[in-house]
Scaffold this active site. Structure first.
Site, PDB file in Angstrom:
ATOM      1  N   LYS A 152    -121.208   6.729 133.350  1.00 21.14           N
ATOM      2  CA  LYS A 152    -119.749   6.633 133.432  1.00 21.14           C
ATOM      3  C   LYS A 152    -119.328   5.219 133.049  1.00 21.14           C
ATOM      4  O   LYS A 152    -119.609   4.261 133.767  1.00 21.14           O
ATOM      5  CB  LYS A 152    -119.234   6.929 134.848  1.00 21.14           C
ATOM      6  CG  LYS A 152    -117.707   7.108 134.833  1.00 21.14           C
ATOM      7  CD  LYS A 152    -117.059   6.988 136.172  1.00 21.14           C
ATOM      8  CE  LYS A 152    -116.774   5.571 136.566  1.00 21.14           C
ATOM      9  NZ  LYS A 152    -115.809   4.867 135.690  1.00 21.14           N
TER      10      LYS A 152
ATOM     11  N   GLU B 106    -126.257  -4.569 140.238  1.00 22.68           N
ATOM     12  CA  GLU B 106    -126.022  -5.910 139.716  1.00 22.68           C
ATOM     13  C   GLU B 106    -124.569  -6.218 140.035  1.00 22.68           C
ATOM     14  O   GLU B 106    -123.663  -5.568 139.508  1.00 22.68           O
ATOM     15  CB  GLU B 106    -126.318  -5.936 138.213  1.00 22.68           C
ATOM     16  CG  GLU B 106    -126.602  -7.335 137.707  1.00 22.68           C
ATOM     17  CD  GLU B 106    -125.377  -7.947 137.095  1.00 22.68           C
ATOM     18  OE1 GLU B 106    -124.666  -8.681 137.827  1.00 22.68           O
ATOM     19  OE2 GLU B 106    -125.111  -7.690 135.926  1.00 22.68           O
TER      20      GLU B 106
ATOM     21  N   CYS C  94    -120.152 -11.975 135.789  1.00 22.86           N
ATOM     22  CA  CYS C  94    -120.641 -11.981 137.174  1.00 22.86           C
ATOM     23  C   CYS C  94    -121.426 -13.256 137.457  1.00 22.86           C
ATOM     24  O   CYS C  94    -121.505 -13.695 138.587  1.00 22.86           O
ATOM     25  CB  CYS C  94    -121.475 -10.745 137.448  1.00 22.86           C
ATOM     26  SG  CYS C  94    -122.605 -10.395 136.116  1.00 22.86           S
TER      27      CYS C  94
ATOM     28  N   GLU D  83    -115.184 -14.586 144.632  1.00 19.24           N
ATOM     29  CA  GLU D  83    -115.291 -14.400 143.187  1.00 19.24           C
ATOM     30  C   GLU D  83    -113.891 -14.144 142.614  1.00 19.24           C
ATOM     31  O   GLU D  83    -113.190 -13.236 143.059  1.00 19.24           O
ATOM     32  CB  GLU D  83    -116.198 -13.208 142.888  1.00 19.24           C
ATOM     33  CG  GLU D  83    -116.494 -13.070 141.421  1.00 19.24           C
ATOM     34  CD  GLU D  83    -117.498 -11.962 141.115  1.00 19.24           C
ATOM     35  OE1 GLU D  83    -117.389 -10.880 141.733  1.00 19.24           O
ATOM     36  OE2 GLU D  83    -118.377 -12.171 140.270  1.00 19.24           O
TER      37      GLU D  83
HETATM   38  P1  ADP Z   1    -114.564  -3.917 138.782  1.00 17.04           P
HETATM   39  O1  ADP Z   1    -113.765  -4.788 139.665  1.00 17.04           O
HETATM   40  O2  ADP Z   1    -115.480  -4.616 137.856  1.00 17.04           O
HETATM   41  O3  ADP Z   1    -113.751  -2.845 138.123  1.00 17.04           O
HETATM   42  P2  ADP Z   1    -115.743  -1.827 140.306  1.00 17.04           P
HETATM   43  O4  ADP Z   1    -116.922  -1.887 141.219  1.00 17.04           O
HETATM   44  O5  ADP Z   1    -114.456  -1.361 140.859  1.00 17.04           O
HETATM   45  O6  ADP Z   1    -115.638  -3.251 139.712  1.00 17.04           O
HETATM   46  O7  ADP Z   1    -116.047  -0.919 139.041  1.00 17.04           O
HETATM   47  C1  ADP Z   1    -117.277  -0.883 138.356  1.00 17.04           C
HETATM   48  C2  ADP Z   1    -117.561   0.551 137.972  1.00 17.04           C
HETATM   49  O8  ADP Z   1    -117.711   1.313 139.157  1.00 17.04           O
HETATM   50  C3  ADP Z   1    -116.455   1.235 137.175  1.00 17.04           C
HETATM   51  O9  ADP Z   1    -117.044   2.111 136.235  1.00 17.04           O
HETATM   52  C4  ADP Z   1    -115.711   2.014 138.244  1.00 17.04           C
HETATM   53  O10 ADP Z   1    -115.016   3.124 137.750  1.00 17.04           O
HETATM   54  C5  ADP Z   1    -116.858   2.440 139.139  1.00 17.04           C
HETATM   55  N1  ADP Z   1    -116.480   2.783 140.520  1.00 17.04           N
HETATM   56  C6  ADP Z   1    -115.442   2.315 141.248  1.00 17.04           C
HETATM   57  N2  ADP Z   1    -115.418   2.890 142.468  1.00 17.04           N
HETATM   58  C7  ADP Z   1    -116.461   3.748 142.531  1.00 17.04           C
HETATM   59  C8  ADP Z   1    -116.982   4.640 143.514  1.00 17.04           C
HETATM   60  N3  ADP Z   1    -116.399   4.774 144.706  1.00 17.04           N
HETATM   61  N4  ADP Z   1    -118.075   5.363 143.231  1.00 17.04           N
HETATM   62  C9  ADP Z   1    -118.683   5.244 142.032  1.00 17.04           C
HETATM   63  N5  ADP Z   1    -118.246   4.423 141.061  1.00 17.04           N
HETATM   64  C10 ADP Z   1    -117.159   3.675 141.286  1.00 17.04           C
END
Ligand code: ADP
Length: 491
Positions: A188, A263, A297, A394
């Site tokens: 995804k 990561e 990061c 961060e």
């Molecule tokens: P960022 O602030 O870099 O967007 P996130 O951790 O929110 O960091 O997002 C990183 C990835 O994780 C994206 O692909 C986002 O759609 C996905 N993501 C966010 N929330 C969830 C969740 N509850 N379960 C699985 N994937 C998630």
């Protein structure tokens, strides 16, 4: 890497916008789509299929069927490697187009997409293609009349969830070891930046990687992402993103005992000693933070400077900021594009306010650039102390905090006084000091007299809350294999 001669780049055409499941390009089962936005203009680039649970289920079933009964994990490892080399060649042939697509969707300067992101993607896929036929077990001299050996088998179906800061590169970091080991994939991409990942899936198909090996389900985290994490047909999750998301994922993954690698974020200490080559150190410290709009990061976001050279370093970073071209990411001269979206823009501006409220001196920047697109001036705070929010949390934007130190032992303590542990750097001409720092700092990567030197062969990952496991290098293969012990009675 060679820098392309500056020339105006036209915006790319978008071709792949649907889910990619079992070799088919299909809309989401719900028929829903979401908009992906050009962060430089705030205009909609296109609609992309909004995958959810039903699409994830279909993708996992395809990946499962390919893994359990298909050809991929049984193929001669060398042939798997050959298909990966072919994929790398196809990416290389479309490198300019992919770079432009990355710049369109993410906002990063075209010179970076062309000269850093896409070459690193190609390199990573080639590096892991070379590993495909070199993943082997051991023979073990156990007690008794037995032959004991280990096999390293692919972990199975891997769910890979990636962020928006290096969209194509994060896909490559995750596909590389998964493909080399014979795993199958449900990926995804981030909702902000799905386009290059989808395009790379098209190239994987063209390369002849069998249907069901790589499946891509664009969509949102709490829906499509969470469905991947919860699915019992997935054996392992590889995630890059925020620590708070990783904690949610970890809890769900526990239910089915999925393997996880994470990561996550950082607040990396970057230390300039007075005996450093200051020209290099200052240029390096500037790059360490402002590269990729500060959206790394491992950004060197806590710059510790020895007191004797502190004022000089602050002044010279301010000069760099004054000459740092912020603007149209398609202009080859641009060094800083927009932040990726409104939410990140707002969060960064909030931290600028926190910096001011907490008593730091805003030396440069602190403002929006223009009135269209998520552009922020390169921002520099001096007089920052360890307790300030801009020194602890961060920010993920072009905001550098400069702290002063005088004592080496105290410095190490301060550098380590964080829940993060992704990266660190030190600038000095004293080789002993450099190695002492490298040994004592609690971080997964330490750069000495350089910053952001990445190579597909060098492992990367975090101590503490910056992650679990390592990506890249031989170490990156460990998370994609299970060790099987086989013991055979000889008598
Ligand atoms: P960022 O602030 O870099 O967007 P996130 O951790 O929110 O960091 O997002 C990183 C990835 O994780 C994206 O692909 C986002 O759609 C996905 N993501 C966010 N929330 C969830 C969740 N509850 N379960 C699985 N994937 C998630």
């Amino acid at each position: 890497m060679a820098t392309a001669a500056p020339k105006k780049v036209s915006q790319p055409k978008v071709s792949q916008t649907t889910c990619f499941i079992d070799g088919q390009w299909v809309p989401a089962a719900s028929g829903k789509t979401f908009e992906t936005i050009n962060p430089a203009t705030e205009e909609v680039i296109c609609e992309v299929a909004e995958g959810d649970k039903a699409d994830v289920d279909k993708a996992v079933k395809a990946a499962r069927a390919q893994f359990d009964d298909g050809e991929w994990s049984r193929m001669d490892a060398r042939d798997r490697g050959r298909l990966m080399y072919k994929l790398a060649d196809l990416i290389e042939a479309e490198a300019d187009e992919l770079a432009a697509l990355e710049t369109l969707d993410n906002g990063k300067p075209i010179s970076d997409s062309r000269n850093a992101d896409i070459p690193l993607v190609i390199d990573c896929i080639r590096y892991y293609a070379g590993w495909a036929d070199k993943i082997q077990g051991d023979t073990i001299p156990i007690r008794g009349d037995y032959l004991c050996y280990t096999r390293r088998e692919p972990v199975g179906v891997v769910g890979q969830i990636i962020p928006w800061n290096f969209p194509a590169l994060m896909a490559a970091w995750k596909w590389g070891p998964a493909l080399a080991t014979g795993c199958t994939i449900v990926m995804k991409p981030a909702e902000q930046t799905p386009l290059t990942c989808l395009r790379m899936a098209r190239l994987a198909q063209k390369a002849g990687i069998p249907d069901g090996v790589i499946n891509v389900v664009p969509g949102y985290g709490p829906t499509a992402g969470a469905a991947i994490v919860a699915h019992p047909g997935v054996d392992k999750i590889a995630f890059t993103g925020e620590g708070s998301t990783a904690k949610i994922i970890q809890r769900t993954a526990l239910e089915t005992m999925k393997r996880v690698t994470f990561e996550l974020g950082g607040k990396s200490p970057n230390v300039i000693f007075a005996d450093a080559d200051l020209d290099k150190a200052i240029a390096g410290a500037h790059f360490a933070l402002y590269f990729n709009q500060g959206q790394c990061c491992c950004a060197g976001s806590r710059l510790f400077v020895e007191d004797r050279v502190y004022d000089d370093v602050v002044d010279r970073i301010a000069e760099y900021n004054a000459g740092h071209p912020v603007g149209d990411p398609f202009d080859p001269e641009t060094k800083q594009g927009p932040q990726v979206d409104q939410a990140q823009f707002d969060k960064i501006m909030q931290y600028v306010e926190y910096g001011k409220q907490d008593g730091a001196s805003c030396i440069t920047g602190g403002n929006r650039v223009g009135d269209r697109g998520y552009f922020i001036e390169p921002t520099l705070f001096a007089g920052v102390t360890d307790d300030m929010r801009i020194a602890r949390e961060e920010i993920f934007g072009p905001v550098l905090s400069v702290l002063k130190f005088s004592d080496v032992d105290e410095l190490i303590h301060r550098a380590n006084n964080t829940n993060f542990g992704l990266a660190a750097a030190v600038w000095t001409r004293d080789i002993g000091k450099a190695h002492r720092f490298a040994a004592k700092v609690r971080a997964g990567t330490v750069w000495v007299n350089c910053y952001d030197v990445f190579d597909a062969a060098a492992p990367f990952g975090g101590f503490k809350e910056s992650g679990i496991g390592r990506e890249l290098g031989e170490a990156g293969l460990a998370a994609y294999t299970e060790n099987k012990t086989v013991t055979l009675a000889l008598g």
